[in-house]
Design a protein around this motif. Structure first.
Motif, PDB file in Angstrom:
ATOM      1  N   ASP A 106      51.247  37.699  42.860  1.00  0.00           N
ATOM      2  CA  ASP A 106      50.215  37.398  43.844  1.00  0.00           C
ATOM      3  C   ASP A 106      48.929  38.171  43.560  1.00  0.00           C
ATOM      4  OD1 ASP A 106      51.906  35.679  45.144  1.00  0.00           O
ATOM      5  OD2 ASP A 106      52.485  37.119  46.709  1.00  0.00           O
ATOM      6  N   SER A 107      49.071  39.376  43.038  1.00  0.00           N
ATOM      7  CA  SER A 107      47.902  40.214  42.774  1.00  0.00           C
ATOM      8  C   SER A 107      47.145  39.761  41.524  1.00  0.00           C
ATOM      9  CB  SER A 107      48.323  41.673  42.608  1.00  0.00           C
ATOM     10  OG  SER A 107      48.929  42.134  43.794  1.00  0.00           O
ATOM     11  N   LYS A 108      47.784  38.978  40.655  1.00  0.00           N
ATOM     12  CA  LYS A 108      47.133  38.516  39.425  1.00  0.00           C
ATOM     13  C   LYS A 108      46.369  37.209  39.611  1.00  0.00           C
ATOM     14  CE  LYS A 108      50.762  38.859  36.378  1.00  0.00           C
ATOM     15  NZ  LYS A 108      51.398  38.840  35.076  1.00  0.00           N
ATOM     16  N   ASP A 109      46.598  36.515  40.681  1.00  0.00           N
ATOM     17  CA  ASP A 109      45.992  35.198  40.881  1.00  0.00           C
ATOM     18  C   ASP A 109      44.761  35.311  41.789  1.00  0.00           C
ATOM     19  OD1 ASP A 109      45.437  32.531  41.055  1.00  0.00           O
ATOM     20  OD2 ASP A 109      47.251  31.998  42.183  1.00  0.00           O
ATOM     21  N   PRO A 110      43.554  35.029  41.267  1.00  0.00           N
ATOM     22  CA  PRO A 110      42.345  35.126  42.102  1.00  0.00           C
ATOM     23  C   PRO A 110      42.374  34.214  43.326  1.00  0.00           C
ATOM     24  CG  PRO A 110      41.750  35.012  39.789  1.00  0.00           C
ATOM     25  CD  PRO A 110      43.217  34.757  39.861  1.00  0.00           C
ATOM     26  N   LYS A 111      43.013  33.042  43.231  1.00  0.00           N
ATOM     27  CA  LYS A 111      43.080  32.138  44.387  1.00  0.00           C
ATOM     28  C   LYS A 111      43.950  32.724  45.494  1.00  0.00           C
ATOM     29  CE  LYS A 111      42.012  28.089  41.751  1.00  0.00           C
ATOM     30  NZ  LYS A 111      42.526  27.315  40.679  1.00  0.00           N
ATOM     31  N   LYS A 112      45.022  33.380  45.125  1.00  0.00           N
ATOM     32  CA  LYS A 112      45.881  34.008  46.128  1.00  0.00           C
ATOM     33  C   LYS A 112      45.200  35.232  46.725  1.00  0.00           C
ATOM     34  CE  LYS A 112      50.268  32.264  44.463  1.00  0.00           C
ATOM     35  NZ  LYS A 112      51.574  32.553  43.929  1.00  0.00           N
ATOM     36  N   LEU A 113      44.384  35.935  45.915  1.00  0.00           N
ATOM     37  CA  LEU A 113      43.610  37.063  46.456  1.00  0.00           C
ATOM     38  C   LEU A 113      42.595  36.569  47.487  1.00  0.00           C
ATOM     39  CD1 LEU A 113      42.978  39.163  43.212  1.00  0.00           C
ATOM     40  CD2 LEU A 113      44.460  39.771  45.129  1.00  0.00           C
ATOM     41  N   LYS A 114      42.024  35.405  47.241  1.00  0.00           N
ATOM     42  CA  LYS A 114      41.085  34.813  48.202  1.00  0.00           C
ATOM     43  C   LYS A 114      41.820  34.381  49.471  1.00  0.00           C
ATOM     44  CE  LYS A 114      37.864  31.043  48.890  1.00  0.00           C
ATOM     45  NZ  LYS A 114      38.484  29.980  49.635  1.00  0.00           N
ATOM     46  N   ASP A 115      42.956  33.736  49.302  1.00  0.00           N
ATOM     47  CA  ASP A 115      43.730  33.297  50.463  1.00  0.00           C
ATOM     48  C   ASP A 115      44.194  34.484  51.314  1.00  0.00           C
ATOM     49  OD1 ASP A 115      43.378  30.693  49.639  1.00  0.00           O
ATOM     50  OD2 ASP A 115      45.346  30.548  48.652  1.00  0.00           O
ATOM     51  N   SER A 129      32.391  30.728  29.116  1.00  0.00           N
ATOM     52  CA  SER A 129      33.069  29.634  29.806  1.00  0.00           C
ATOM     53  C   SER A 129      34.540  30.016  30.005  1.00  0.00           C
ATOM     54  CB  SER A 129      32.949  28.351  28.994  1.00  0.00           C
ATOM     55  OG  SER A 129      33.549  28.516  27.731  1.00  0.00           O
ATOM     56  N   GLY A 130      35.134  29.484  31.020  1.00  0.00           N
ATOM     57  CA  GLY A 130      36.518  29.811  31.325  1.00  0.00           C
ATOM     58  C   GLY A 130      36.628  30.445  32.692  1.00  0.00           C
ATOM     59  N   ASP A 131      37.786  31.031  32.958  1.00  0.00           N
ATOM     60  CA  ASP A 131      38.038  31.691  34.237  1.00  0.00           C
ATOM     61  C   ASP A 131      38.468  33.140  33.992  1.00  0.00           C
ATOM     62  OD1 ASP A 131      37.540  29.461  35.869  1.00  0.00           O
ATOM     63  OD2 ASP A 131      39.552  28.658  35.468  1.00  0.00           O
ATOM     64  N   TYR A 132      38.323  33.941  35.049  1.00  0.00           N
ATOM     65  CA  TYR A 132      38.794  35.322  34.970  1.00  0.00           C
ATOM     66  C   TYR A 132      40.321  35.335  34.958  1.00  0.00           C
ATOM     67  CZ  TYR A 132      34.086  37.000  36.070  1.00  0.00           C
ATOM     68  OH  TYR A 132      32.753  37.274  36.038  1.00  0.00           O
ATOM     69  N   GLU A 133      40.864  36.226  34.153  1.00  0.00           N
ATOM     70  CA  GLU A 133      42.314  36.410  34.081  1.00  0.00           C
ATOM     71  C   GLU A 133      42.609  37.869  34.412  1.00  0.00           C
ATOM     72  OE1 GLU A 133      45.829  36.488  30.687  1.00  0.00           O
ATOM     73  OE2 GLU A 133      43.821  35.782  30.164  1.00  0.00           O
ATOM     74  N   GLY A 139      50.881  49.111  36.429  1.00  0.00           N
ATOM     75  CA  GLY A 139      49.981  49.541  37.496  1.00  0.00           C
ATOM     76  C   GLY A 139      48.506  49.569  37.101  1.00  0.00           C
ATOM     77  N   GLU A 140      48.189  49.316  35.860  1.00  0.00           N
ATOM     78  CA  GLU A 140      46.784  49.291  35.408  1.00  0.00           C
ATOM     79  C   GLU A 140      46.291  47.848  35.393  1.00  0.00           C
ATOM     80  OE1 GLU A 140      44.707  51.874  34.692  1.00  0.00           O
ATOM     81  OE2 GLU A 140      46.363  53.111  35.440  1.00  0.00           O
ATOM     82  N   VAL A 141      45.126  47.628  35.956  1.00  0.00           N
ATOM     83  CA  VAL A 141      44.557  46.285  36.061  1.00  0.00           C
ATOM     84  C   VAL A 141      43.494  46.103  34.988  1.00  0.00           C
ATOM     85  CG1 VAL A 141      43.277  44.693  37.538  1.00  0.00           C
ATOM     86  CG2 VAL A 141      45.010  46.189  38.528  1.00  0.00           C
ATOM     87  N   THR A 142      43.555  44.965  34.289  1.00  0.00           N
ATOM     88  CA  THR A 142      42.559  44.573  33.299  1.00  0.00           C
ATOM     89  C   THR A 142      42.098  43.164  33.653  1.00  0.00           C
ATOM     90  OG1 THR A 142      43.702  45.872  31.613  1.00  0.00           O
ATOM     91  CG2 THR A 142      42.096  44.276  30.840  1.00  0.00           C
ATOM     92  N   VAL A 143      40.770  42.943  33.599  1.00  0.00           N
ATOM     93  CA  VAL A 143      40.223  41.617  33.889  1.00  0.00           C
ATOM     94  C   VAL A 143      39.576  41.104  32.612  1.00  0.00           C
ATOM     95  CG1 VAL A 143      38.654  40.262  35.322  1.00  0.00           C
ATOM     96  CG2 VAL A 143      39.849  42.218  36.303  1.00  0.00           C
ATOM     97  N   LYS A 144      39.973  39.880  32.210  1.00  0.00           N
ATOM     98  CA  LYS A 144      39.496  39.287  30.966  1.00  0.00           C
ATOM     99  C   LYS A 144      38.944  37.894  31.231  1.00  0.00           C
ATOM    100  CE  LYS A 144      43.190  41.288  28.133  1.00  0.00           C
ATOM    101  NZ  LYS A 144      44.261  40.952  27.186  1.00  0.00           N
TER     102      LYS A 144
END
Length: 162
Positions: A106-115, A129-133, A139-144
């Motif tokens: 749930d924490s990895k999905d931007p749509k679920k974070l919005k919901d 182009s593309g989407d954030y992943e 426990g370490e978060v990386t955004v690509k």
């Protein structure tokens, strides 16, 4: 008319016909003014010549080109900085979600974070182009986006190597 009786009197001539001195002065005055055109004004008309206008327009064009190039670079940097800020917001939302006990899925999905109201909107990358992943590893978060890492923000030396 250049030599009237009044003009000669105004120029301190004693205008008496028949005097040799007056005829000599009259002929000298004629010779002095022989090349002038009394019907045109010798003053220049105000305004610019065609060459001056072309030079000014070309200089303005060169300066506009320089400004357009620097504006393009600034716009590219602004989009990149917006992507770093969006990635940072996504990472903070993922950390908050993990802190609240949500699953990594749930924490990895931007749509679920919005919901879940951790973010207001799902951002789109500006510079790529593309989407954030969102990747969570130990426990370490990386955004690509694709293979480019936007969070944690890479330092200048590692950003040049990508």
């Amino acid at each position: 008319v250049l030599f009237t009786k009044e003009n000669c009197i105004n120029r301190n001539f004693n205008f008496k016909l028949g005097e040799k001195n007056n005829r000599k002065l009259y002929s000298q005055e004629l010779a002095k003014n022989a090349g002038t055109n009394n019907y045109t004004n010798d003053k220049k008309k105000p305004g610019f010549t065609l060459i001056e206008m072309i030079i000014v327009i070309s200089i303005i064009g060169i300066l506009a080109g320089i400004v357009a190039i620097s504006f393009g670079d600034a716009q590219k940097k602004a989009k990149l900085n917006a992507d770093y800020a969006n990635a940072s917001n996504l990472a903070m939302a993922a950390y908050m979600s993990l802190g609240d006990g949500k699953s990594e899925t749930d924490s990895k999905d931007p749509k679920k974070l919005k919901d879940s109201k951790y973010i207001q909107t799902v951002p789109k990358p500006q510079s790529l182009s593309g989407d954030y992943e969102i990747v969570i590893d130990k426990g370490e978060v990386t955004v690509k986006v694709d293979k480019s890492i936007f969070y944690p923000k890479p330092d200048a030396s590692s950003a040049e190597n990508q």
